[in-house]
Write an enzyme that holds these catalytic residues in place. Structure first.
Site, mmCIF file in Angstrom:
data_model
loop_
_atom_site.group_PDB
_atom_site.id
_atom_site.type_symbol
_atom_site.label_atom_id
_atom_site.label_comp_id
_atom_site.label_asym_id
_atom_site.label_seq_id
_atom_site.Cartn_x
_atom_site.Cartn_y
_atom_site.Cartn_z
ATOM 1 N N TYR A 269 0.877 -1.162 0.072
ATOM 2 C CA TYR A 269 0.000 -0.058 -0.148
ATOM 3 C C TYR A 269 0.782 1.227 0.052
ATOM 4 O O TYR A 269 0.634 1.922 -0.830
ATOM 5 C CB TYR A 269 -1.026 -0.093 1.188
ATOM 6 C CG TYR A 269 -1.789 1.345 1.333
ATOM 7 C CD1 TYR A 269 -1.274 2.090 2.387
ATOM 8 C CD2 TYR A 269 -2.810 1.370 0.352
ATOM 9 C CE1 TYR A 269 -2.025 3.433 2.426
ATOM 10 C CE2 TYR A 269 -3.548 2.944 0.412
ATOM 11 C CZ TYR A 269 -2.801 3.865 1.617
ATOM 12 O OH TYR A 269 -3.713 4.894 1.334
ATOM 13 N N ARG B 57 1.800 8.587 12.905
ATOM 14 C CA ARG B 57 1.326 10.040 13.467
ATOM 15 C C ARG B 57 -0.155 10.033 13.422
ATOM 16 O O ARG B 57 -0.777 10.613 14.516
ATOM 17 C CB ARG B 57 2.276 11.069 12.799
ATOM 18 C CG ARG B 57 1.753 12.435 13.222
ATOM 19 C CD ARG B 57 2.349 13.702 12.320
ATOM 20 N NE ARG B 57 1.517 13.456 10.935
ATOM 21 C CZ ARG B 57 1.671 14.070 9.851
ATOM 22 N NH1 ARG B 57 2.625 14.965 9.879
ATOM 23 N NH2 ARG B 57 1.122 13.928 8.971
ATOM 24 N N ARG C 223 -10.847 4.729 9.301
ATOM 25 C CA ARG C 223 -9.703 4.139 8.477
ATOM 26 C C ARG C 223 -8.551 3.748 9.346
ATOM 27 O O ARG C 223 -8.507 4.381 10.411
ATOM 28 C CB ARG C 223 -8.982 5.278 7.531
ATOM 29 C CG ARG C 223 -10.214 5.724 6.253
ATOM 30 C CD ARG C 223 -9.476 6.595 5.270
ATOM 31 N NE ARG C 223 -9.132 7.845 5.857
ATOM 32 C CZ ARG C 223 -8.362 9.012 5.512
ATOM 33 N NH1 ARG C 223 -8.429 8.935 4.152
ATOM 34 N NH2 ARG C 223 -8.048 9.808 6.048
ATOM 35 N N PHE D 84 15.156 19.753 -1.271
ATOM 36 C CA PHE D 84 13.921 19.298 -1.438
ATOM 37 C C PHE D 84 13.737 17.925 -1.057
ATOM 38 O O PHE D 84 12.572 17.616 -0.377
ATOM 39 C CB PHE D 84 13.634 19.370 -3.016
ATOM 40 C CG PHE D 84 12.639 18.601 -3.407
ATOM 41 C CD1 PHE D 84 12.194 17.338 -4.014
ATOM 42 C CD2 PHE D 84 11.146 19.357 -3.406
ATOM 43 C CE1 PHE D 84 11.230 16.672 -4.174
ATOM 44 C CE2 PHE D 84 9.976 18.635 -3.786
ATOM 45 C CZ PHE D 84 9.968 17.487 -4.373
HETATM 46 C C1 LIG Z 1 2.378 10.494 0.398
HETATM 47 C C2 LIG Z 1 3.738 11.510 0.408
HETATM 48 C C3 LIG Z 1 4.795 11.035 1.394
HETATM 49 C C4 LIG Z 1 4.430 10.995 -0.976
HETATM 50 C C5 LIG Z 1 3.466 12.609 0.354
HETATM 51 N N1 LIG Z 1 4.704 13.927 0.032
HETATM 52 C C6 LIG Z 1 5.024 14.410 1.097
HETATM 53 O O1 LIG Z 1 4.701 14.199 2.296
HETATM 54 C C7 LIG Z 1 6.106 15.694 0.807
HETATM 55 C C8 LIG Z 1 6.414 16.423 2.034
HETATM 56 C C9 LIG Z 1 4.951 17.087 2.402
HETATM 57 O O2 LIG Z 1 3.914 17.083 1.620
HETATM 58 N N2 LIG Z 1 4.862 17.595 3.776
HETATM 59 C C10 LIG Z 1 3.603 18.061 4.153
HETATM 60 C C11 LIG Z 1 3.401 17.924 5.699
HETATM 61 C C12 LIG Z 1 2.818 16.579 5.924
HETATM 62 O O3 LIG Z 1 1.900 16.039 5.051
HETATM 63 O O4 LIG Z 1 3.086 16.130 6.809
HETATM 64 C C13 LIG Z 1 3.683 19.745 4.068
HETATM 65 O O5 LIG Z 1 2.653 20.335 3.751
HETATM 66 O O6 LIG Z 1 4.790 20.184 4.498
HETATM 67 O O7 LIG Z 1 7.259 15.238 0.488
HETATM 68 C C14 LIG Z 1 7.372 14.014 -0.546
HETATM 69 C C15 LIG Z 1 8.774 13.968 -1.096
HETATM 70 C C16 LIG Z 1 9.389 14.992 -1.197
HETATM 71 C C17 LIG Z 1 10.910 14.700 -1.791
HETATM 72 C C18 LIG Z 1 11.593 13.644 -2.074
HETATM 73 C C19 LIG Z 1 10.611 12.412 -1.912
HETATM 74 C C20 LIG Z 1 10.880 11.293 -2.411
HETATM 75 C C21 LIG Z 1 10.278 9.937 -2.275
HETATM 76 C C22 LIG Z 1 8.768 10.230 -1.896
HETATM 77 C C23 LIG Z 1 8.420 11.512 -1.617
HETATM 78 C C24 LIG Z 1 9.177 12.567 -1.549
HETATM 79 C C25 LIG Z 1 6.294 14.266 -1.703
HETATM 80 C C26 LIG Z 1 6.819 14.433 -2.860
HETATM 81 C C27 LIG Z 1 5.782 14.756 -3.961
HETATM 82 CL CL1 LIG Z 1 6.132 15.528 -5.298
HETATM 83 C C28 LIG Z 1 4.327 14.511 -3.613
HETATM 84 C C29 LIG Z 1 3.923 14.426 -2.305
HETATM 85 C C30 LIG Z 1 4.856 14.016 -1.348
#
Ligand SMILES: CC(C)(C)CN1C(=O)[C@@H](CC(=O)N[C@@H](CC(=O)O)C(=O)O)O[C@H](c2cccc3ccccc23)c2cc(Cl)ccc21
Length: 348
Positions: free
Chosen positions: A149, A196, A206, A266
């Site tokens: 998942y 968390r 869920r 990033f």
């Molecule tokens: C589910 C997830 C972890 C992939 C979500 N995800 C992330 O969590 C974001 C961070 C984020 O959205 N933080 C939230 C706070 C929170 O949700 O707790 C914020 O608003 O600061 O970072 C990721 C992310 C960033 C950088 C490298 C990555 C490599 C592999 C997978 C994910 C990676 C992310 C990059 C992209 Cl392009 C799309 C989504 C994400």
């Protein structure tokens, strides 16, 4: 040539980015010119997909149809969606999705195909999960299901980002070759968020914690909210943290391979937030009662500090040490956690 119209729709995409992701939007905007728009659009397409997966008001067949066809939808100029329930937090994004599509179609073809390929894999993964045996209570049975998942919703994002980094020429092709490293980058973030968000997800009906783990400590997932189950709750929580610690060495290895400063920042910022969150939730029974987050001041310090590998390694060491300090000898997971910490310590 950039016409007025395309400037306006690009501007609106960044407004949606600011609206949907608080602090992370500013991190995306710091990326080099070559990557910024591609990553922004990748993020927004993923948010669109996530909004459909999260929408409990959609009937299953309609949801599955949208998830499985989202990789074609992003090529349909003018497409918008307003069947979302009124309270959907990202409803506005789908109502104005035509703006996202217009900008997506202005990206270089190689960036479009990376985003479309990941969207196809993720949409089908989400659809399989939504309509599969989990449907009755959207629960995750085995640790293998849990990893699958999290691979669908987060590991694949790592695949896509590594492909974008390589395609941009800002990072080596090698970064996209080692799928296990990219997968761990996503799993570490997603699994930490799932720990968390225990209480928030429970209240939303869920559950993402694998039954193979929590079933060792309780009969019902909600039992951990009861005071009489305090000790079982603590041991279940430490078992979940133990599972997440496995991804730390791969996360550090991935980060050590990055060469572009803006790409490093990033990638490093969400990971240091996650290790800080993991230390905060470890042996912290508050998570069974309400959502906890790292303090704003600590988050700001982490963002400013995570600009090079040495600093990131010392941040990880600091929080892994904090977990070892909180590790209790009476906990059945005590030894496993000590060994996992040992494995992390040698990897950084
Ligand atoms: C589910 C997830 C972890 C992939 C979500 N995800 C992330 O969590 C974001 C961070 C984020 O959205 N933080 C939230 C706070 C929170 O949700 O707790 C914020 O608003 O600061 O970072 C990721 C992310 C960033 C950088 C490298 C990555 C490599 C592999 C997978 C994910 C990676 C992310 C990059 C992209 Cl392009 C799309 C989504 C994400």
């Amino acid at each position: 040539q950039q016409t007025l119209a395309s400037d306006a729709s690009k501007k609106r995409c960044y407004e949606f980015l600011n609206m949907t992701s608080r602090s992370f939007a500013s991190v995306i905007k710091e990326l080099d010119d070559e990557l910024r728009d591609a990553v922004c659009l990748f993020y927004l397409v993923l948010r669109g997909l996530d909004t459909i997966e999260d929408d409990m008001t959609l009937d299953l067949d309609r949801k599955v149809e949208l998830l499985r066809s989202f990789d074609q939808i992003i090529y349909k100029k003018g497409w918008t969606f307003n069947e979302n329930g009124p309270n959907e937090k990202d409803r506005a994004l789908l109502v104005h999705f035509d703006v996202i599509i217009d900008e997506f179609l202005r990206l270089k073809p190689e960036y479009q195909s990376v985003i479309a390929n990941i969207t196809k894999l993720m949409g089908n993964g989400m659809a399989d999960y939504a309509s599969g045996e989990h449907r009755e209570n959207t629960s995750v049975a085995t640790i293998k299901d849990f990893d699958l998942y999290c691979h669908y919703v987060a590991g694949l994002v790592g695949y896509g980002l590594s492909d974008l980094f390589a395609a941009s020429g800002l990072e080596s092709e090698e970064i996209a070759k080692d799928k296990a490293l990219s997968n761990s980058m996503g799993l570490f973030l997603q699994k930490t968020n799932i720990i968390r968000d225990y209480r928030e997800d429970l209240d939303d009906g869920r559950q993402f914690w694998p039954r193979e783990i929590w079933g060792k400590y309780a009969d019902k997932f909600s039992d951990f909210t009861k005071p009489e189950n305090k000790l079982k709750a603590q041991y279940c929580l430490s078992n979940m943290v133990l599972n997440v610690l496995d991804d730390v060495p791969q996360v550090l290895t991935y980060l050590s391979k990055l060469r572009n400063q803006s790409v490093f920042n990033f990638c490093a910022i969400p990971q240091v937030m996650a290790i800080s969150t993991l230390a905060l939730v470890f042996n912290n029974l508050d998570i069974f009662h309400h959502n906890i987050k790292i303090r704003k001041g600590e988050a700001v310090k982490l963002i400013l500090d995570s600009t090079d590998m040495d600093n990131v390694v010392s941040i990880f060491r600091h929080y892994v040490f904090e977990i070892s300090r909180k590790n209790e000898a009476t906990d059945p997971n005590f030894m496993e956690i000590s060994m996992a910490i040992g494995r992390v310590s040698v990897s950084c």
